[in-house]
Write an enzyme that holds these catalytic residues in place. Sequence first.
Site, mmCIF file in Angstrom:
data_model
loop_
_atom_site.group_PDB
_atom_site.id
_atom_site.type_symbol
_atom_site.label_atom_id
_atom_site.label_comp_id
_atom_site.label_asym_id
_atom_site.label_seq_id
_atom_site.Cartn_x
_atom_site.Cartn_y
_atom_site.Cartn_z
ATOM 1 N NE ARG A 177 -3.812 -2.287 2.345
ATOM 2 C CZ ARG A 177 -3.854 -3.605 2.099
ATOM 3 N NH1 ARG A 177 -2.729 -4.288 1.867
ATOM 4 N NH2 ARG A 177 -5.006 -4.256 2.091
ATOM 5 N NE ARG A 210 -5.087 -16.387 -4.254
ATOM 6 C CZ ARG A 210 -4.530 -15.593 -3.358
ATOM 7 N NH1 ARG A 210 -3.270 -15.243 -3.483
ATOM 8 N NH2 ARG A 210 -5.228 -15.162 -2.332
ATOM 9 C CB SER A 222 -11.855 -9.800 0.734
ATOM 10 O OG SER A 222 -10.758 -9.361 -0.045
ATOM 11 C CG ASP A 239 -2.911 -13.773 5.646
ATOM 12 O OD1 ASP A 239 -3.598 -14.434 4.841
ATOM 13 O OD2 ASP A 239 -2.571 -12.596 5.426
ATOM 14 C CE LYS A 241 -7.032 -15.801 2.102
ATOM 15 N NZ LYS A 241 -7.057 -14.384 1.807
ATOM 16 N NE ARG A 254 0.266 -15.783 4.864
ATOM 17 C CZ ARG A 254 1.018 -14.711 5.117
ATOM 18 N NH1 ARG A 254 1.992 -14.772 5.984
ATOM 19 N NH2 ARG A 254 0.789 -13.569 4.502
HETATM 20 C C1 S3P Z 1 -4.403 -9.009 2.347
HETATM 21 C C2 S3P Z 1 -5.678 -9.431 2.605
HETATM 22 C C3 S3P Z 1 -6.025 -10.826 2.853
HETATM 23 C C4 S3P Z 1 -4.798 -11.659 3.192
HETATM 24 C C5 S3P Z 1 -3.638 -11.383 2.269
HETATM 25 C C6 S3P Z 1 -3.238 -9.926 2.330
HETATM 26 C C7 S3P Z 1 -4.154 -7.572 2.094
HETATM 27 O O1 S3P Z 1 -6.620 -11.367 1.683
HETATM 28 O O2 S3P Z 1 -5.124 -13.028 3.165
HETATM 29 O O3 S3P Z 1 -2.523 -12.173 2.628
HETATM 30 O O4 S3P Z 1 -2.996 -7.117 2.143
HETATM 31 O O5 S3P Z 1 -5.148 -6.868 1.854
HETATM 32 P P1 S3P Z 1 -8.208 -11.275 1.411
HETATM 33 O O6 S3P Z 1 -8.544 -9.865 1.192
HETATM 34 O O7 S3P Z 1 -8.426 -12.109 0.182
HETATM 35 O O8 S3P Z 1 -8.857 -11.864 2.623
#
Ligand code: S3P
Length: 449
Positions: free
Chosen positions: A35, A132, A177, A330, A357, A404
């Site tokens: 980000r 995915r 999410s 996670d 995932k 992971r």
């Molecule tokens: C993340 C959000 C999660 C997480 C991923 C990182 C992020 O995914 O599992 O490792 O940085 O926004 P989801 O938004 O699919 O739950």
Amino acid sequence: MIMKINNKNNPVIVERSNALSGSIDTPSDKSISHRALILGSLCIGETKIHNLLLSEDITSTICALEQFGASINMGEEQNITNIYGIGIGGLLQPSKKIYLGNSGTSVRLLIGLMSSCDVCVEFEGDESLSKRPMGRVLDPLKEIGLEILSNEKENLPLKLKGTALPVPINHKLVVPSAQIKSALMLAALNIRGRSTIIETIKTRDHTEKLFEYFGADIQTSLNDLGQKEIMISGQKKLSPREIDIPGDPSSAAFFIVAGLISKGSKLRIKNVMINPTRSLFIDYLISMGAKIDFLDKYSKCGEEVVDIDVTASELKGVTTSLNDAPSIIDEFLILSVAAAYAKGESKFCGVSELKVKESDRLEAIINMLTASGVKCETKDDDLIIYGNGEVPGGSDIKSNYDHRVAMSALILGLGSKSQIRIDDVSPIATSFPNFMEIYHKVGGNFHSG
Ligand code: S3P
């Protein structure tokens, strides 16, 4: 033995280790690193990032942002990254396809970013990323004007055309999410007028915090139903900032559990961010009987950070609640390792998102534990693990391109009676490149296999 882990197919055998000891520096947070790079690239002027995570997933985001016109320079020393951005809506037309490796966060956030700009982009990924689901971000973005030029399907490779005239977003998240929420928020930055995104179940809130920090016009509030409403008025300039990335709790989690399950161990784990949307797994471990002490708290980039002391502990089973699932999504894998060493039944509620995932992590947990002699099963949307305090081991685990899974299997093997083999630890480089080095330093017992 210190192993390089960025070569493909790197098999490892783990044997039961003696007590672990030492101090560990947690690598920087992956979510915040993505980000910070994206927001820095949307500013005019210089953004300075201290301690950016240097991993394969982050490299994917950097390469993509460079193709959109940002200039990103990694300092050799002190880990300072300088970004000279292109401004909101200033994305250049990439001259070639954008390859994002294994990184789901990169692709979903960048689809959001380009959807409200006048560019046409072809996104590609590795075998795992290409399986995915992307429909979850494409569908709401189609409503603002995003076009899918490739065949109607919801997986990479995808050819997408953003729109120069996006309409404001009004969307209630169906899947809880942070990636979908963030994709929509990034799209909203270049939409004239006010966009509203409603979140019914809490997910990580780094995008909201960083939008505020970079000066976006964002307001958040709770509606009458207790749901979070995020309102963004787009096309407002962001201000370049200086930012220091805190340590990633999801990476720290592996060594926290390692210290708990290896008899006689004592580990200090430094620089762990304890944002409540990320650190709930620590609360669950404490309720399992984990001896975890928080040392002084300090603040980094608006997040609370602590050093943690972990002492080997007798663990008991735990039940995690449905609404907490997105905040520990996670950590379910490594929590399943803790549950395997605990005495009694553990129940993880609402785990179906694990299936989409980096690999099908629900199947990965069941395969890993069953092959290692630990009984577990799924019932509806829940996972139940029947721990009896010991793990027989003697298993051969496939990491399936999933960092992971590889790290969880390496921790599982630290206390198992017989050795555990992991077919490939190279995917660990996507999030935690010096994992094997630290594993060796604290006393993990392994060799090439
Ligand atoms: C993340 C959000 C999660 C997480 C991923 C990182 C992020 O995914 O599992 O490792 O940085 O926004 P989801 O938004 O699919 O739950």
